[in-house]
Structures are given as structure tokens and as C-alpha cells.
Design a protein around this motif. Structure first.
Motif, PDB file in Angstrom:
ATOM      1  N   ASP A 248       0.841  -1.211   0.000  1.00  0.00           N
ATOM      2  CA  ASP A 248       0.000   0.000   0.000  1.00  0.00           C
ATOM      3  C   ASP A 248       0.872   1.256   0.000  1.00  0.00           C
ATOM      4  O   ASP A 248       0.480   2.304  -0.509  1.00  0.00           O
ATOM      5  N   GLU A 249       2.033   1.149   0.652  1.00  0.00           N
ATOM      6  CA  GLU A 249       2.961   2.285   0.738  1.00  0.00           C
ATOM      7  C   GLU A 249       4.376   1.712   0.761  1.00  0.00           C
ATOM      8  O   GLU A 249       4.560   0.512   1.005  1.00  0.00           O
ATOM      9  N   ALA A 250       5.354   2.569   0.551  1.00  0.00           N
ATOM     10  CA  ALA A 250       6.756   2.178   0.751  1.00  0.00           C
ATOM     11  C   ALA A 250       7.514   3.427   1.173  1.00  0.00           C
ATOM     12  O   ALA A 250       7.100   4.556   0.874  1.00  0.00           O
ATOM     13  N   PHE A 251       8.592   3.208   1.909  1.00  0.00           N
ATOM     14  CA  PHE A 251       9.429   4.354   2.286  1.00  0.00           C
ATOM     15  C   PHE A 251      10.846   3.874   2.573  1.00  0.00           C
ATOM     16  O   PHE A 251      11.096   2.672   2.723  1.00  0.00           O
ATOM     17  N   LEU A 252      11.771   4.829   2.607  1.00  0.00           N
ATOM     18  CA  LEU A 252      13.150   4.512   2.972  1.00  0.00           C
ATOM     19  C   LEU A 252      13.522   5.313   4.214  1.00  0.00           C
ATOM     20  O   LEU A 252      12.890   6.328   4.516  1.00  0.00           O
ATOM     21  N   THR A 253      14.537   4.811   4.929  1.00  0.00           N
ATOM     22  CA  THR A 253      14.966   5.494   6.152  1.00  0.00           C
ATOM     23  C   THR A 253      16.482   5.664   6.159  1.00  0.00           C
ATOM     24  O   THR A 253      17.213   4.772   5.726  1.00  0.00           O
ATOM     25  N   SER A 254      16.932   6.808   6.626  1.00  0.00           N
ATOM     26  CA  SER A 254      18.359   6.985   6.925  1.00  0.00           C
ATOM     27  C   SER A 254      18.518   8.202   7.826  1.00  0.00           C
ATOM     28  O   SER A 254      17.609   9.026   7.937  1.00  0.00           O
ATOM     29  N   THR A 255      19.686   8.267   8.424  1.00  0.00           N
ATOM     30  CA  THR A 255      19.998   9.366   9.336  1.00  0.00           C
ATOM     31  C   THR A 255      19.779  10.720   8.683  1.00  0.00           C
ATOM     32  O   THR A 255      19.164  11.604   9.266  1.00  0.00           O
ATOM     33  N   THR A 256      20.293  10.883   7.476  1.00  0.00           N
ATOM     34  CA  THR A 256      20.240  12.200   6.845  1.00  0.00           C
ATOM     35  C   THR A 256      18.902  12.462   6.172  1.00  0.00           C
ATOM     36  O   THR A 256      18.503  13.601   5.997  1.00  0.00           O
ATOM     37  N   ARG A 257      18.183  11.399   5.777  1.00  0.00           N
ATOM     38  CA  ARG A 257      16.932  11.582   5.024  1.00  0.00           C
ATOM     39  C   ARG A 257      15.696  11.338   5.875  1.00  0.00           C
ATOM     40  O   ARG A 257      14.580  11.465   5.372  1.00  0.00           O
ATOM     41  N   GLU A 258      15.877  10.898   7.083  1.00  0.00           N
ATOM     42  CA  GLU A 258      14.778  10.544   7.991  1.00  0.00           C
ATOM     43  C   GLU A 258      13.915   9.467   7.329  1.00  0.00           C
ATOM     44  O   GLU A 258      14.384   8.350   7.127  1.00  0.00           O
ATOM     45  N   ILE A 259      12.654   9.822   6.952  1.00  0.00           N
ATOM     46  CA  ILE A 259      11.768   8.868   6.274  1.00  0.00           C
ATOM     47  C   ILE A 259      11.301   9.538   4.987  1.00  0.00           C
ATOM     48  O   ILE A 259      10.747  10.638   5.029  1.00  0.00           O
ATOM     49  N   VAL A 260      11.542   8.878   3.853  1.00  0.00           N
ATOM     50  CA  VAL A 260      11.137   9.457   2.563  1.00  0.00           C
ATOM     51  C   VAL A 260      10.139   8.505   1.889  1.00  0.00           C
ATOM     52  O   VAL A 260      10.459   7.323   1.682  1.00  0.00           O
ATOM     53  N   LEU A 282       4.654   7.904  10.801  1.00  0.00           N
ATOM     54  CA  LEU A 282       5.983   7.528  11.314  1.00  0.00           C
ATOM     55  C   LEU A 282       6.959   8.697  11.207  1.00  0.00           C
ATOM     56  O   LEU A 282       7.741   8.949  12.126  1.00  0.00           O
ATOM     57  N   LEU A 283       6.893   9.442  10.101  1.00  0.00           N
ATOM     58  CA  LEU A 283       7.783  10.602   9.952  1.00  0.00           C
ATOM     59  C   LEU A 283       7.486  11.657  11.022  1.00  0.00           C
ATOM     60  O   LEU A 283       8.407  12.191  11.658  1.00  0.00           O
ATOM     61  N   ALA A 284       6.211  11.927  11.233  1.00  0.00           N
ATOM     62  CA  ALA A 284       5.849  12.913  12.265  1.00  0.00           C
ATOM     63  C   ALA A 284       6.342  12.434  13.633  1.00  0.00           C
ATOM     64  O   ALA A 284       6.889  13.217  14.423  1.00  0.00           O
ATOM     65  N   GLY A 285       6.180  11.134  13.901  1.00  0.00           N
ATOM     66  CA  GLY A 285       6.631  10.566  15.187  1.00  0.00           C
ATOM     67  C   GLY A 285       8.136  10.661  15.340  1.00  0.00           C
ATOM     68  O   GLY A 285       8.655  11.001  16.409  1.00  0.00           O
ATOM     69  N   LEU A 286       8.870  10.395  14.243  1.00  0.00           N
ATOM     70  CA  LEU A 286      10.337  10.468  14.293  1.00  0.00           C
ATOM     71  C   LEU A 286      10.790  11.896  14.621  1.00  0.00           C
ATOM     72  O   LEU A 286      11.628  12.114  15.487  1.00  0.00           O
TER      73      LEU A 286
END
Ligand code: PDD
Length: 296
Positions: A248-260, A282-286
Motif C-alpha cells: 500500500d505504501e513504501a518508504f526509505l529510512t536513513s539518518t540524513t533523510r529521515e523517512i522518505v 511515522l515521519l511525524a513521530g520520528l
């Protein structure tokens, strides 16, 4: 009238700080000769290095995996990071790359030929992910470059030997996409060239297991914790190409990009083709938690 712009990229080589352009290490450093070293990328929030202890723990674990010991304490490294950032700029958040290499010695694979490891810190202003990429999502490539076999150069080691990642990303550059998603030698999805990969299905965020052969991302782990806090299921699952079509969704995570958010992988449109609610929560929570942990 000529105005001089103060350079803001500063580098600390074994305790000595210079402007980026003036920083140098020997060509006999094993980091240069063989890519024989490990690294960490950290960023600041509110000008404080974020999750510093976790990054240091991973740096030491990576170093131990190549029979290297970091000679500096976390306190000394923290002080060097602070001084390097301060030398460059006094406002805004920083990108920090720390590199620990075997050091300078004879051209030999013998660890004993190098007695003093090199420790380099690069500090420059942090560039946030452009807002349009957060709101519209990104397209990534599913590349033919296979992630290193864990029995070879184990992707769990955050190594300066980044040719596998660079080759994968070259394909993404050619296709004009934002990241390169790799499979492992079994054909399972693993991670991207510079980030971890997640899909969302039936409200749960799923990411390939460590056993797939990938880096245990600090942000990846942080996302598990945020999920628990906000009542979202975030867990490991073996993922294959077919799972992209049912995501339904996908995202990537990293220190510099947070959640994209990711809206397309290769030829496959993810879900409705726009960033979804689980990714956004999840991005808002991070961001909320990162701010809380770095505010006075
Ligand atoms: N990259 N996987 C790979 C191959 C990476 O290089 C990275 C990080 C990640 C995400 O790890 P973390 O959440 O700890 O940043 C996953 C960093 C940012 C870099 O190469 O600069």
C-alpha cells in the motif's frame, strides 16, 4: 568590493581542524589504498548529535569486525565533533561523517603493519530532504547489482569499502531515480544504496530481516520504537519483488533523510502512487521524538 565567504565545510584529521579543501590524509592510509576502514554518518537536531551513543556503538562493532579498535573515547570524539562544527558555522544543523581507518603503513594486508588508526571527522551544514520529495514521494530503481553476500564484505559492517553501493547507485543515476534498491544473492529484497527499505501492507510496516544481509540502520531501529509508541506494527519480513505489487505504501529510512515516501519502484507504482498515512505518521513521530530527545 570583494567579500570573502567563510567556508563552512570543516574537517578534523586526527585532532587537527582545517577547512575542507585543505584537509588531507596520506596516500599510504589503508582507507585510501584498500577502503580498509569503517564510518558513521550522524546529523544534529537542535545542534546536538542525534543518537550519538548508538552510532558510536555501531562504529565500534563495525571496527571489531575488521579487527580494528577505535583508540578514542566517546567523550573525545564528541568534543572533536563539537569543535569541528563550531569552526564551520554557528547556526543550523550539521551533517557529520566520521571515518576510522587502519592508518598509514606499508602496502600490505597485515594489520600489524599499521600502528595508529586514522580518525577523520567531516562536518558541514545538514541539507534536509526537499519538501517536494516529502510531499510527492520519490521514484527508486530496483537494480541488477546484487548486495554483497554476508560471507563476503558483510553489509552489516558500515565499511568505507562502498563499491557495491556506488555501483548500485550508478544504475539509479542513469535511470534518473532517487535511490537504488538491491536484492541479495537469494533474490530477496535487502536495502538501498544509502538507506533501509520498508513497505506498508494492511497497516503494518515491513522491512527485510537482518539475515537478508543489510545494515542495521539506526533510523530503522528508531522506526521500530516509534511504531511501538504510536501503536503501529513495524516488523521484519522477508520481501520479494512480488511484495512491491501488493504494497500500500513504501518508504526509505536513513539518518540524513529521515523517512522518505516511495511512490514507484522500477516499473511498479506503489499503492495509490502518493505518500500514504502510515509513512506520514511515522515521519511525524520520528521528528517529534528527535526534537524531544535533543531539546534542553
Ligand atoms: N547511510 N543502509 C545503507 C547501505 C546505508 O549506507 C545507510 C546509511 C543506511 C541507513 O542507516 P542509518 O539509519 O543508520 O543512517 C542503510 C548513511 C546515511 C551514509 O552512507 O551516509
Amino acid at each position: 568590493m570583494m567579500t570573502t565567504v567563510k567556508p563552512c565545510e570543516f574537517v578534523n584529521v586526527n585532532g587537527t581542524i582545517t577547512e575542507g579543501a585543505k584537509a588531507s590524509v596520506s596516500v599510504f592510509d589503508r582507507g585510501f589504498l584498500f577502503g580498509e576502514g569503517v564510518y558513521e554518518t550522524i546529523r544534529t537536531y537542535n545542534r546536538r548529535p542525534f543518537l550519538f551513543d548508538r552510532h558510536m556503538a555501531r562504529l565500534r562493532t563495525s571496527a571489531a569486525r575488521i579487527d580494528l579498535t577505535c583508540p578514542l573515547s566517546n567523550e573525545v570524539i564528541q568534543a572533536r565533533i563539537d569543535a569541528t562544527i563550531e569552526a564551520g558555522f554557528s547556526v543550523g544543523d550539521a551533517y557529520i561523517r566520521m571515518l576510522l581507518t587502519r592508518g598509514v603503513g606499508d602496502i600490505s594486508y597485515d594489520p600489524k603493519a599499521c600502528s595508529i588508526p586514522s580518525f577523520v571527522i567531516i562536518a558541514k551544514p545538514h541539507s534536509p530532504v526537499p519538501l517536494t520529495l516529502q510531499t510527492d514521494g520519490v521514484m527508486i530503481s530496483l537494480v541488477s547489482v546484487v548486495r554483497n553476500h554476508p560471507g563476503s564484505v558483510d553489509p552489516a559492517i558500515k565499511s568505507n569499502n562502498l563499491l557495491n553501493n556506488a555501483l548500485a547507485m550508478q544504475q539509479a543515476f542513469k535511470e534518473g531515480t532517487y535511490e537504488a534498491l538491491m536484492r541479495n544473492y537469494r533474490g530477496d529484497l535487502t536495502e538501498c544504496s544509502q538507506s533501509n527499505f520498508f513497505i506498508v501492507r494492511d497497516g503494518a510496516a515491513l522491512t527485510p530481516p537482518l539475515a537478508a544481509g543489510l545494515l542495521e540502520g539506526v533510523t530503522r531501529n528508531f522506526v521500530f520504537e516509534i511504531g511501538t509508541e504510536i501503536g503501529l506494527s513495524v516488523r521484519e519480513a522477508t520481501l520479494r519483488d512480488g511484495d512491491l505489487r501488493t504494497a500500500d505504501e513504501a518508504f526509505l529510512t536513513s539518518t540524513t533523510r529521515e523517512i522518505v515516501p516511495i511512490v514507484r519502484v522500477g516499473q511498479v507504482t506503489i499503492g495509490a502512487g502518493s505518500p500514504g498515512p502510515v509513512t506520514q505518521r511515522l515521519l511525524a513521530g520520528l521528528r517529534r521524538k528527535a526534537d524531544a530527545l535533543t531539546s534542553a
